[in-house]
Write a protein that holds these residues in place. Structure first.
Motif, PDB file in Angstrom:
ATOM      1  N   VAL A 123      12.524  -9.580   2.834  1.00  0.00           N
ATOM      2  CA  VAL A 123      13.927  -9.582   2.411  1.00  0.00           C
ATOM      3  C   VAL A 123      14.310  -8.234   1.797  1.00  0.00           C
ATOM      4  CG1 VAL A 123      15.580 -10.568   0.783  1.00  0.00           C
ATOM      5  CG2 VAL A 123      14.075 -12.067   2.098  1.00  0.00           C
ATOM      6  N   THR A 124      13.512  -7.781   0.817  1.00  0.00           N
ATOM      7  CA  THR A 124      13.891  -6.533   0.141  1.00  0.00           C
ATOM      8  C   THR A 124      13.928  -5.375   1.122  1.00  0.00           C
ATOM      9  OG1 THR A 124      11.593  -6.268  -0.502  1.00  0.00           O
ATOM     10  CG2 THR A 124      13.101  -7.090  -2.177  1.00  0.00           C
ATOM     11  N   ASN A 125      12.989  -5.345   2.046  1.00  0.00           N
ATOM     12  CA  ASN A 125      12.965  -4.211   2.956  1.00  0.00           C
ATOM     13  C   ASN A 125      13.976  -4.335   4.078  1.00  0.00           C
ATOM     14  OD1 ASN A 125      10.678  -2.196   2.224  1.00  0.00           O
ATOM     15  ND2 ASN A 125       9.895  -4.220   1.754  1.00  0.00           N
ATOM     16  N   THR A 126      14.622  -5.481   4.162  1.00  0.00           N
ATOM     17  CA  THR A 126      15.715  -5.601   5.124  1.00  0.00           C
ATOM     18  C   THR A 126      17.012  -5.129   4.479  1.00  0.00           C
ATOM     19  OG1 THR A 126      14.607  -7.499   6.063  1.00  0.00           O
ATOM     20  CG2 THR A 126      16.899  -7.190   6.678  1.00  0.00           C
ATOM     21  N   VAL A 127      17.201  -5.556   3.230  1.00  0.00           N
ATOM     22  CA  VAL A 127      18.456  -5.247   2.530  1.00  0.00           C
ATOM     23  C   VAL A 127      18.491  -3.793   2.082  1.00  0.00           C
ATOM     24  CG1 VAL A 127      19.898  -5.860   0.574  1.00  0.00           C
ATOM     25  CG2 VAL A 127      18.578  -7.620   1.742  1.00  0.00           C
ATOM     26  N   LEU A 128      17.380  -3.326   1.571  1.00  0.00           N
ATOM     27  CA  LEU A 128      17.343  -1.968   1.013  1.00  0.00           C
ATOM     28  C   LEU A 128      17.103  -0.953   2.117  1.00  0.00           C
ATOM     29  CD1 LEU A 128      15.169  -2.736  -2.121  1.00  0.00           C
ATOM     30  CD2 LEU A 128      17.622  -2.332  -2.031  1.00  0.00           C
ATOM     31  N   PRO A 129      17.421   0.295   1.823  1.00  0.00           N
ATOM     32  CA  PRO A 129      17.110   1.327   2.811  1.00  0.00           C
ATOM     33  C   PRO A 129      15.599   1.380   3.068  1.00  0.00           C
ATOM     34  CG  PRO A 129      17.905   2.288   0.755  1.00  0.00           C
ATOM     35  CD  PRO A 129      18.113   0.828   0.657  1.00  0.00           C
ATOM     36  N   ARG A 130      15.244   1.877   4.229  1.00  0.00           N
ATOM     37  CA  ARG A 130      13.830   1.820   4.644  1.00  0.00           C
ATOM     38  C   ARG A 130      13.036   2.989   4.075  1.00  0.00           C
ATOM     39  NH1 ARG A 130      14.030  -1.790   9.101  1.00  0.00           N
ATOM     40  NH2 ARG A 130      15.506  -3.329   8.374  1.00  0.00           N
ATOM     41  N   TYR A 131      12.929   2.965   2.793  1.00  0.00           N
ATOM     42  CA  TYR A 131      12.239   4.025   2.066  1.00  0.00           C
ATOM     43  C   TYR A 131      10.767   4.079   2.450  1.00  0.00           C
ATOM     44  CZ  TYR A 131      12.400   6.895  -2.195  1.00  0.00           C
ATOM     45  OH  TYR A 131      12.422   7.903  -3.105  1.00  0.00           O
ATOM     46  N   ARG A 132      10.159   2.900   2.462  1.00  0.00           N
ATOM     47  CA  ARG A 132       8.730   2.796   2.741  1.00  0.00           C
ATOM     48  C   ARG A 132       8.431   3.230   4.173  1.00  0.00           C
ATOM     49  NH1 ARG A 132       3.350   2.828   2.343  1.00  0.00           N
ATOM     50  NH2 ARG A 132       2.498   1.587   4.002  1.00  0.00           N
ATOM     51  N   ASP A 133       9.291   2.804   5.107  1.00  0.00           N
ATOM     52  CA  ASP A 133       9.059   3.177   6.493  1.00  0.00           C
ATOM     53  C   ASP A 133       9.198   4.680   6.667  1.00  0.00           C
ATOM     54  OD1 ASP A 133       8.584   0.613   7.133  1.00  0.00           O
ATOM     55  OD2 ASP A 133      10.535   0.214   8.063  1.00  0.00           O
ATOM     56  N   LEU A 134      10.136   5.241   5.936  1.00  0.00           N
ATOM     57  CA  LEU A 134      10.324   6.689   5.977  1.00  0.00           C
ATOM     58  C   LEU A 134       9.042   7.375   5.517  1.00  0.00           C
ATOM     59  CD1 LEU A 134      12.569   8.793   6.447  1.00  0.00           C
ATOM     60  CD2 LEU A 134      13.045   8.706   4.015  1.00  0.00           C
ATOM     61  N   ASP A 135       8.445   6.814   4.475  1.00  0.00           N
ATOM     62  CA  ASP A 135       7.211   7.371   3.944  1.00  0.00           C
ATOM     63  C   ASP A 135       6.072   7.198   4.938  1.00  0.00           C
ATOM     64  OD1 ASP A 135       5.857   8.629   1.762  1.00  0.00           O
ATOM     65  OD2 ASP A 135       4.813   6.723   1.474  1.00  0.00           O
ATOM     66  N   THR A 136       6.020   6.032   5.569  1.00  0.00           N
ATOM     67  CA  THR A 136       4.971   5.795   6.564  1.00  0.00           C
ATOM     68  C   THR A 136       5.096   6.789   7.718  1.00  0.00           C
ATOM     69  OG1 THR A 136       4.954   3.461   5.994  1.00  0.00           O
ATOM     70  CG2 THR A 136       3.974   4.067   8.109  1.00  0.00           C
ATOM     71  N   ILE A 137       6.328   6.984   8.170  1.00  0.00           N
ATOM     72  CA  ILE A 137       6.543   7.944   9.261  1.00  0.00           C
ATOM     73  C   ILE A 137       6.069   9.336   8.842  1.00  0.00           C
ATOM     74  CG2 ILE A 137       8.342   9.192  10.514  1.00  0.00           C
ATOM     75  CD1 ILE A 137       9.875   6.597  10.796  1.00  0.00           C
ATOM     76  N   THR A 138       6.432   9.728   7.639  1.00  0.00           N
ATOM     77  CA  THR A 138       6.037  11.048   7.161  1.00  0.00           C
ATOM     78  C   THR A 138       4.520  11.163   7.076  1.00  0.00           C
ATOM     79  OG1 THR A 138       7.986  10.875   5.768  1.00  0.00           O
ATOM     80  CG2 THR A 138       6.545  12.740   5.383  1.00  0.00           C
ATOM     81  N   SER A 139       3.899  10.161   6.465  1.00  0.00           N
ATOM     82  CA  SER A 139       2.449  10.193   6.318  1.00  0.00           C
ATOM     83  C   SER A 139       1.762  10.230   7.674  1.00  0.00           C
ATOM     84  CB  SER A 139       1.973   8.936   5.581  1.00  0.00           C
ATOM     85  OG  SER A 139       2.078   9.128   4.215  1.00  0.00           O
ATOM     86  N   LYS A 140       2.283   9.458   8.600  1.00  0.00           N
ATOM     87  CA  LYS A 140       1.659   9.440   9.922  1.00  0.00           C
ATOM     88  C   LYS A 140       1.813  10.787  10.616  1.00  0.00           C
ATOM     89  CE  LYS A 140       1.465   6.044  12.791  1.00  0.00           C
ATOM     90  NZ  LYS A 140       0.053   5.647  12.741  1.00  0.00           N
ATOM     91  N   LEU A 141       2.988  11.393  10.447  1.00  0.00           N
ATOM     92  CA  LEU A 141       3.197  12.704  11.066  1.00  0.00           C
ATOM     93  C   LEU A 141       2.224  13.716  10.485  1.00  0.00           C
ATOM     94  CD1 LEU A 141       7.091  12.882  11.305  1.00  0.00           C
ATOM     95  CD2 LEU A 141       5.471  12.862  13.202  1.00  0.00           C
ATOM     96  N   ILE A 142       2.081  13.703   9.177  1.00  0.00           N
ATOM     97  CA  ILE A 142       1.171  14.656   8.538  1.00  0.00           C
ATOM     98  C   ILE A 142      -0.272  14.334   8.935  1.00  0.00           C
ATOM     99  CG2 ILE A 142       0.271  15.460   6.322  1.00  0.00           C
ATOM    100  CD1 ILE A 142       3.040  15.139   5.166  1.00  0.00           C
ATOM    101  N   THR A 143      -0.596  13.061   9.003  1.00  0.00           N
ATOM    102  CA  THR A 143      -1.930  12.660   9.446  1.00  0.00           C
ATOM    103  C   THR A 143      -2.204  13.207  10.844  1.00  0.00           C
ATOM    104  OG1 THR A 143      -1.763  10.635   8.155  1.00  0.00           O
ATOM    105  CG2 THR A 143      -3.412  10.682   9.898  1.00  0.00           C
ATOM    106  N   ASP A 144      -1.243  12.981  11.736  1.00  0.00           N
ATOM    107  CA  ASP A 144      -1.422  13.473  13.102  1.00  0.00           C
ATOM    108  C   ASP A 144      -1.522  14.993  13.129  1.00  0.00           C
ATOM    109  OD1 ASP A 144      -1.262  10.897  13.867  1.00  0.00           O
ATOM    110  OD2 ASP A 144       0.768  10.999  14.702  1.00  0.00           O
ATOM    111  N   GLY A 145      -0.877  15.618  12.185  1.00  0.00           N
ATOM    112  CA  GLY A 145      -0.852  17.073  12.189  1.00  0.00           C
ATOM    113  C   GLY A 145      -2.093  17.707  11.573  1.00  0.00           C
TER     114      GLY A 145
END
Ligand SMILES: Nc1ncnc2c1ncn2[C@@H]1O[C@H](COP(=O)(O)OP(=O)(O)O)[C@@H](O)[C@H]1O
Ligand SMILES: [Mg+2]
Lengths: 322, 484
Positions: free
Chosen positions: B414-436
């Motif tokens: 629920v919280t991650n549907t209503v709120l902006p996707r802060y965590r997903d943004l972080d996951t994307i960033t971390s994954k990009l840096i991981t891949d890099g």
């Protein structure tokens, strides 16, 4: 076509009626003075015309457009009362910023900003941060920013606030010069002497209502009372004047100056003619005037005391009485 | 357009007015200098390849594509004859495997008539630990078990890691491993363990199983992400690690220190700094000056918002760009993914600032705007932590393991549907840096995000943009409604 026109303008802030049906018209090229005590509603009227505040009822038009139209504001200059300029600007950079908002071209800004600041007398400090300006300098800057884009109408809300007497005189001269150039000036003030000196038309606002309106001359003319003085040594023919139907009385103990009041439809001419016929020499004849202050005080005092007190309280609650 | 530029410039002037911004820029500059004080000294090739080869007992099933890691301890890898060739090196890799022992017959065991030592297990011909490793590498990952990261705890933050235990290939499967598959395995190990492309050719002359030898030619030398480096900081005054792969050092710095910690601090400072802008603009005495100009209130507020964003964008570009440049210059490894932190930080700030603007318009109070935004930031962080917990528990959950509690899953949903996707943004960033930065073998050990799929970019940005739009729409509505 009038520059400013309001009809039955009303504004309430919650329960407080700041304007109770104001109707006024300002023609092009006039200096129009709106007088009134603190909390009378003067600022509210200007804010409605500029779209800063929304009207509750009635009609307000500015430059032939409904009040508050953004495009019209490009042709309007405004000096708010109690303004606070962002301290991080210098006088110059603030003018530059506002000039851009007004759509003044870069070349024009470069040329006009120093000239306008020169006009109000602060060009010497134009590159210092505003935080270092005195109150009078800020007020002058406020006037300058209202002039920069050569507006058709200029609203000045208490323009001489915080300015010393010399500065006030300069500001009056500036307003006169602006009028010469065809600008219309709408002036809010509680400084009556000032308004009297400069305004073509005056309105007195009392607790949200317009109680007097007219040219300065009209308001201050006391119709039918003349001051008469004869050459030294001559005696005013009191009995003869009374016989002609004038109400006369001496204005000083030595009886060298007399006041003659006219009856209905009466002219001063018969009295003047009779004085001449009697071989007396007229040295002083003037229609007696009252100052704006007299008019204003009579308006204020004319209000029922009870009403006045209650209203004062109401305005104090509204937070308008500084 | 002129009005827009004018307000941007005004915002900029406002921003650079106080000392706070200079403190902030000073902090940025200091960070850049500290990062620039780091040195990365590559290990000499002999040593480096030896270290790399020691990691070859870690296997990534599905030909290096799986997210699971398994260990096969039976082989010892030895590197010799390292010589530069082309852009890389030529070397001989010798694998000494343990032969597969057949368990002694059951009858033998019970047959305790004589005191003769029972016959030892016999070697199974054509089956050994190396062939088993190759088969496991080519096969599917097995059941996951939790392993204490143990010796690696320092680098790992003491996390437990899940490793897979693939089923032991049968002797027949082992015997059937062709030479080509062995060569592919070795080449793949260079890629997944060191981030280095390599070709391996088996050498059989004078080498008898269970020993194997390969001639390996690598492309890329000490600049690859898996190359062991000695990492020092403060211009050599302190040693951070001696043999850590370059990519790991960079990853830890970029994702843990900068993205994890630094970004939080930077956002906090930015929120505090910018909380004043809108309340100051609409303060009594100031607002009349602006809204009497021929500009609508909506553009005024939106331009002001963009002004704040632009400013933070410039500061992050300076800070991250500066770190990226000195890091690249010092390490010789130019990781472009680090630069995604510039837009990511700006975007995260855009979310927070929209809240700040709304509260600022409603209350005209910078302190309230600031505190409300920080509280909101904390809420997002909490929601993100919850989501991270649920995601990682799910991702590393074995067959019999219990999943995260149902109420938490619902709450997080629920919280991650209503709120902006802060965590997903972080996951994307971390994954990009991981891949890099990280090699395939290191990724699951160091980066929790590596265990997750990329969240949907569209949903992450779409939902966050929608949130910003709603905040700003409310702010504009409130601003337009008010008298002055
Ligand atoms: N934003 C506001 N909210 C509530 N009351 C207001 C507001 N602005 C003005 N008033 C009230 O309206 C009345 C008129 O105020 P104002 O127009 O400022 O008078 P003036 O300019 O003549 O001194 C005062 O009683 C003041 O308290
Ligand atoms: Mg006022």
């Amino acid at each position: 076509m009038p520059v400013i026109e309001t009809r039955g303008l009303r504004k309430s802030y919650g329960g407080l009626q700041a304007l109770k049906g104001v109707t006024l018209t300002v023609e092009r090229g006039q200096i129009y003075g709106l007088l009134g005590q603190n909390g009378a509603g003067k600022t509210t009227l200007i804010k409605i015309l500029l779209g800063i505040t929304k009207l509750t009822d009635g009609d307000a038009r500015l430059l032939d457009a409904p009040a508050g139209t953004a495009a019209v504001r490009a042709r309007v200059g405004y000096l708010p009362e109690d303004h606070q300029f962002p301290g991080y600007h210098s006088g110059y950079s603030l003018m530059d910023f506002y000039g851009q908002l007004y759509g003044v071209s870069r070349d024009d800004r470069r040329r006009k900003i120093p000239a306008t600041l020169e006009l109000v007398g602060i060009a010497g400090r134009m590159h210092s941060k505003i935080k270092t300006y005195s109150k009078g300098m800020k007020q002058r800057l406020g006037i300058a920013q209202a002039l920069l884009h050569d507006p058709d109408v200029i609203f000045l809300d208490e323009p001489t606030d915080g300015v010393d007497p010399v500065g006030r005189k300069e500001i009056r001269a500036l307003m006169a010069a602006l009028k010469e150039k065809g600008h219309t000036i709408f002036l809010n003030s509680h400084l009556l002497g000032e308004v009297e000196l400069i305004c073509d038309r005056v309105a007195i606002l009392q607790r949200g209502e317009l109680v007097r309106e007219g040219t300065t001359a009209e308001l201050t003319a006391q119709k039918g009372v003349f001051e008469i003085g004869l050459a030294p040594g001559q005696t005013f023919p009191e009995a003869a004047a009374k016989a002609l139907g004038y109400a006369v009385r001496p204005l000083n103990p030595a009886a060298t100056l007399w006041e003659a009041g006219l009856g209905d439809g009466q002219s001063i001419d018969p009295l003047v003619r009779s004085l001449v016929e009697k071989g007396l020499s007229l040295r002083h004849l003037v229609e007696k005037k009252v100052t704006l202050e007299d008019v204003f005080m009579s308006v204020v005092e004319g209000a029922e005391p009870g009403t006045d007190r209650r209203d004062r309280k109401a305005t104090a609650v509204g937070g308008g009485n500084r | 357009m002129t009005q827009f530029v004018a307000i941007l410039r005004d915002s900029f002037r406002e921003a650079v007015d106080g000392f706070v911004i200079y403190a902030m820029l000073g902090l940025s500059a200091l960070t850049i200098v500290i990062v620039g004080s780091m040195s990365f000294t590559p290990a000499p090739p002999d040593e480096a390849f030896d270290t790399i080869a020691q990691r070859f007992n870690a296997i990534i099933p599905e030909r290096g594509r799986s997210r699971a890691l398994s260990f096969n301890a039976g082989n010892s890898f030895k590197v010799s004859g390292v010589a530069p060739e082309g852009g890389g090196y030529r070397l001989r890799l010798t694998v000494t495997a343990q032969p597969l022992k057949a368990a002694p017959e059951a009858e033998h065991k019970q047959d305790g008539k004589d005191d003769k030592t029972p016959p030892g297990p016999k070697d199974v011909p054509g089956a050994d630990s190396f062939r088993a490793a190759v088969a496991q590498w080519a096969g599917a990952p097995g059941k996951a078990v939790e392993l204490d990261a143990g010796g690696k705890a320092g680098k790992n933050g003491g996390r437990k890691v899940k490793v897979s235990t693939p089923t032991e290939p049968t002797p027949e499967e082992q015997k059937a491993i062709p030479t080509g598959e062995m060569e592919a395995f070795i080449a793949s190990q260079f890629d997944t363990q060191a981030g280095m492309t390599a070709t391996a050719t088996r050498v059989t002359d004078g080498v008898a199983e269970p020993t194997y030898a390969f001639d390996v030619v690598t492309a890329g030398g000490s600049g690859v992400r898996g190359w062991p480096h000695t990492t020092k900081i403060f211009f050599g005054a302190a040693t951070l690690s001696k043999q850590a792969p370059l990519g790991v050092s960079l990853y830890v710095l970029e994702d843990w220190v900068v993205n994890g910690f630094g970004a939080g601090v930077a956002l906090l400072i930015s929120v505090i700094l910018t909380a004043f802008y809108v309340p100051n603009m609409i303060r009594k005495g100031s607002v009349d000056l602006l809204i009497s100009k021929p500009i609508g209130r909506t553009p005024l507020l939106l331009y002001k918002y963009v002004g704040g964003l632009t400013f933070i964008f410039l500061v992050s570009a300076f800070t991250v760009g500066g770190m990226w440049a000195v890091l690249g210059a010092r390490s010789g490894f130019w990781d472009p993914t680090f630069l995604v932190l510039i837009p990511v930080l700006t975007f995260a700030f855009a979310i927070l600032y929209s809240v700040s603007v709304l509260v600022g318009v409603l209350t005209r109070n910078p302190i309230v705007a600031m505190l409300a935004t920080i509280a909101f930031m904390f809420l997002l962080w909490l929601a993100g932590k919850g989501k991270a917990f649920v995601e990682l528990t799910e991702a590393t959950r074995g067959a019999g393991d219990e999943g995260p509690p149902g109420w938490l899953v619902t709450l997080v949903g629920v919280t991650n549907t209503v709120l902006p996707r802060y965590r997903d943004l972080d996951t994307i960033t971390s994954k990009l840096i991981t891949d890099g930065t990280l090699t395939a073998a290191e990724a699951p050990l160091f980066s929790p995000a590596a265990l997750l799929d990329y969240p949907s970019w569209g949903a992450t940005f779409g939902m966050s943009f929608a949130f910003i739009a709603v905040m700003l729409a409310l702010a504009c509505w409130a601003f337009n409604r008010r008298d002055g």
